[in-house]
Write an enzyme that holds these catalytic residues in place. Sequence first.
Site, PDB file in Angstrom:
ATOM      1  N   ASP A 103      15.685  30.809 -17.849  1.00 12.16           N
ATOM      2  CA  ASP A 103      14.644  31.576 -18.521  1.00 12.16           C
ATOM      3  C   ASP A 103      13.310  30.942 -18.148  1.00 12.16           C
ATOM      4  OD1 ASP A 103      13.417  33.378 -20.394  1.00 12.16           O
ATOM      5  OD2 ASP A 103      13.378  31.742 -21.846  1.00 12.16           O
ATOM      6  N   ASP A 140       9.764  31.368 -20.176  1.00 11.61           N
ATOM      7  CA  ASP A 140       8.962  30.930 -21.326  1.00 11.61           C
ATOM      8  C   ASP A 140       9.775  30.032 -22.251  1.00 11.61           C
ATOM      9  OD1 ASP A 140       6.378  32.418 -20.993  1.00 11.61           O
ATOM     10  OD2 ASP A 140       7.766  34.115 -20.965  1.00 11.61           O
TER      11      ASP A 140
END
Length: 216
Positions: A11, A13
């Site tokens: 991922d 963020d």
Amino acid sequence: MSEPVELVIFDCDGVLVDSEHIATRVHTAILNELGWPLTEAEVVELFMGRTSKSINELTEERLGGEVTAEVEKRFMRLYWEAVEAELTPVAGIVEALDAITLPTCVASSGSHAKMRRTLGKTGLYARFEGRIFSGTEVPHGKPAPDLFLYAARRSGVEPARCVVVEDSRFGVEAARAAGMRSFGYAGGLTPAARLEGQDTIVFTDMRELPALIAAL
């Protein structure tokens, strides 16, 4: 699962760039000002890991279309101001990336434009260029498995041979739905208990990640 690992899916963020603190702080302030009194913990629970489209849909259900448009306008201005002033890589991620020898990619709910800016700001973009996938490219965002399955397919790796590194409840749920193992990073905003579950190892220090992957 006992398949060998062939791909590590990150991922963005809160895993690569320390942006979730900024987004949550800004979102909470704006929503409180415009009529939705949420705590930062409630914003994390409702929004973290979701696409902008999903967040806007939830906001519109509560506040209506006109106010939602104002929320988005203010958020974009204040968020990017804060990103330019504050954004750094997640603590320990550079060391972890230096030590991981397996192929890697990024699969994030954020847009490509957003990732170019945040990964570029933190000096991480070149590490993943050409191997970055966005939730805008698939029909359904997290917690649906679409994005992770898309990243695996584009990378030519079977889902069972992928591991996902996530920091949100919706992210680890998406990994499980995709039939992938995951590492839930609890060094950010999501409580460890919200990341725990089948085929998920919860950890709090990014420097631990290479050894955890190797142990699989």
